[in-house]
Write an enzyme that holds these catalytic residues in place. Structure first.
Site, PDB file in Angstrom:
ATOM      1  N   ASP A 108     -10.013 -19.637 -41.205  1.00 17.88           N
ATOM      2  CA  ASP A 108      -9.918 -19.844 -42.652  1.00 17.88           C
ATOM      3  C   ASP A 108     -11.095 -20.668 -43.181  1.00 17.88           C
ATOM      4  OD1 ASP A 108      -8.869 -22.083 -41.176  1.00 17.88           O
ATOM      5  OD2 ASP A 108      -8.180 -22.921 -43.081  1.00 17.88           O
ATOM      6  N   GLU A 109     -11.291 -20.581 -44.488  1.00 22.15           N
ATOM      7  CA  GLU A 109     -12.235 -21.425 -45.232  1.00 22.15           C
ATOM      8  C   GLU A 109     -13.611 -21.515 -44.559  1.00 22.15           C
ATOM      9  OE1 GLU A 109      -9.302 -24.520 -47.530  1.00 22.15           O
ATOM     10  OE2 GLU A 109      -9.777 -25.021 -45.458  1.00 22.15           O
ATOM     11  N   VAL A 110     -14.189 -20.362 -44.277  1.00 21.47           N
ATOM     12  CA  VAL A 110     -15.480 -20.317 -43.582  1.00 21.47           C
ATOM     13  C   VAL A 110     -16.609 -20.174 -44.607  1.00 21.47           C
ATOM     14  CG1 VAL A 110     -16.872 -19.143 -41.845  1.00 21.47           C
ATOM     15  CG2 VAL A 110     -14.383 -19.282 -41.561  1.00 21.47           C
TER      16      VAL A 110
END
Length: 422
Positions: free
Chosen positions: A215-217
């Site tokens: 996530d949230e890359v």
């Protein structure tokens, strides 16, 4: 100890006759069903202060019980704040009181890497201090402690983002000294480290699933680091394609160690049709993805942040109770792809001093949603208030610092009064 298997029969039947018959009968098809039955039995028992005896009121009881979902989880985060082993064990004990059965251990993140990895011993240089670490034996102890109580431990390494702390011990994992996240997609060493971690994990984390995050890359560091930018051009990949490449390569490594993979929902949102078909998508951004995931034939776990994030202390218990995994899904075949759900205790603003009152009693409201048949759930959460207040008092009696019901999470008592009225 009987090996704890995911999907084991957790049902039980408990019969408590009228007072004239001084016995109770418990039947279960597994030791873990028996543990649930004993937990229910313990909550039927009350201490009569006048007679100084333990009594069971309102007999007879005839209870046939089993879980609605096979995955009923609680996430704890030991990267943002270190949690000592006794605190983790106390959380595990409290989970059994609500029949939660998966402890999702978000072990490492950007802020710290507290776990010993024998294959790459410098990784825990990313711990906050030498005393805020878990040895490999500590991790095995947590897994065994939870397993004896019927609780699986789901280990997570969140890649390729949320991994700055990895480079404290191995700086070559960073794109550069000035741009330290996500992990270097262009280096085979990155994937050798992931392979080493998962190889070590396979020795102690025996749950069939592993969580690989995803996530949230923010991939900016890849294109702004000349070495990696050159690699992207050579392999004709955009940043988005490199993100997909990283996740899928990590999945293959996990599969080689016998794991089935759980990833946060961004992986599905960006390249769902490329994921390993056995992937379990972990929802957190909103409820809509559950319908899309199951329509695509993939399994799903629900943790939508607006209802089941415990660190959102302004979310009242009523919203935890009312959050329905099948709200967007009416087809039974697609419903079968929803393994269950998980409440998430992210650690930015909690540590050993306040974790339990932030978890409880709100997590108990979600636990009832995950265990109880849909037809027996209260349509109006307020009808559960008296029962949940009693359960909160029981938690306090058992040494669990569960907060009052009135208000959001982690609230203090408003005024003097009975535990039952707060």
């Amino acid at each position: 100890m009987v090996q704890l298997e995911y999907g084991a029969d957790e049902s039980y039947k408990l019969v408590v006759p009228s007072r004239e018959k001084p016995y109770a009968q418990l039947e279960a098809k597994s030791v873990y069903g028996a543990l649930h039955g004993l937990q229910t039995f313990s909550q039927l028992c009350h201490f009569n202060m006048k007679k100084k005896v333990i009594e069971i009121l309102m007999t007879p009881w005839n209870i046939t019980d089993q879980p609605r979902f096979s995955y009923r989880g609680l996430l704890i985060d030991t990267s943002r704040h270190y949690l000592p082993l006794p605190v983790m064990k106390n959380v595990i004990d409290s989970m059994t009181y609500t029949k939660l059965n998966v402890l999702h251990w978000h072990i490492v993140d950007t802020q710290s890497f507290p776990l010993e990895i024998p294959s790459y011993p410098k990784l825990w240089n990313g711990a906050y201090s030498p005393t805020q670490r878990y040895t490999f034996e500590d991790a095995a102890e947590i897994v065994n402690y939870a397993g004896r109580r019927g609780i699986h431990v789901l280990a997570e390494i969140d890649v390729p983002g949320h991994a700055l702390s990895w480079g404290k011990g191995y700086p070559s994992l960073w794109p550069s000294k000035n741009c330290q996240e996500p992990l270097d997609v262009s280096s085979d060493f990155t994937f050798k480290v992931i392979d080493g971690i998962l190889s070590d994990f396979s020795k102690i984390f025996k749950f069939k699933f592993i969580h690989l995050g995803g996530d949230e890359v923010n991939t900016t560091c890849w294109s702004t680091t000349p070495r990696i930018s050159k690699w992207l051009k050579k392999h004709r990949k955009t940043e988005a394609e490199a993100y997909e490449y990283f996740v899928l390569r990590a999945q293959k490594i996990a599969s080689s160690h016998g794991y089935e993979i759980i990833n946060w929902e961004e992986t599905f949102n960006n390249f769902g049709n490329k994921l390993n078909p056995k992937t379990v998508v972990h929802n957190w951004l909103g409820t809509g993805v559950v319908g899309r995931v199951t329509a695509a034939g993939l399994r799903c776990i629900m943790s939508n942040q607006d209802k089941w994030y415990l660190d959102h202390i302004d979310t009242p218990w009523q919203m935890f109770y009312a959050n329905e995994p099948f709200e967007m899904i009416k087809d039974e075949k697609r419903q079968s792809l929803v393994l269950g759900g998980e409440v998430c205790m992210w650690g930015e603003h909690i540590d050993a001093s306040d974790i339990q009152q932030t978890i409880w009693p709100r997590a108990a409201a979600a636990a009832e949603r995950l265990w109880t048949p849909y037809t027996k759930l209260a349509e109006n959460p307020d009808k559960v208030t008296t029962r949940l207040a009693n359960f909160r008092c029981l938690l306090n009696e058992r040494g669990v610092a569960a907060a009052p019901l009135v208000g959001g999470g982690r609230v203090a008592p408003f005024e003097p009064g009975s535990c039952l009225a707060q």
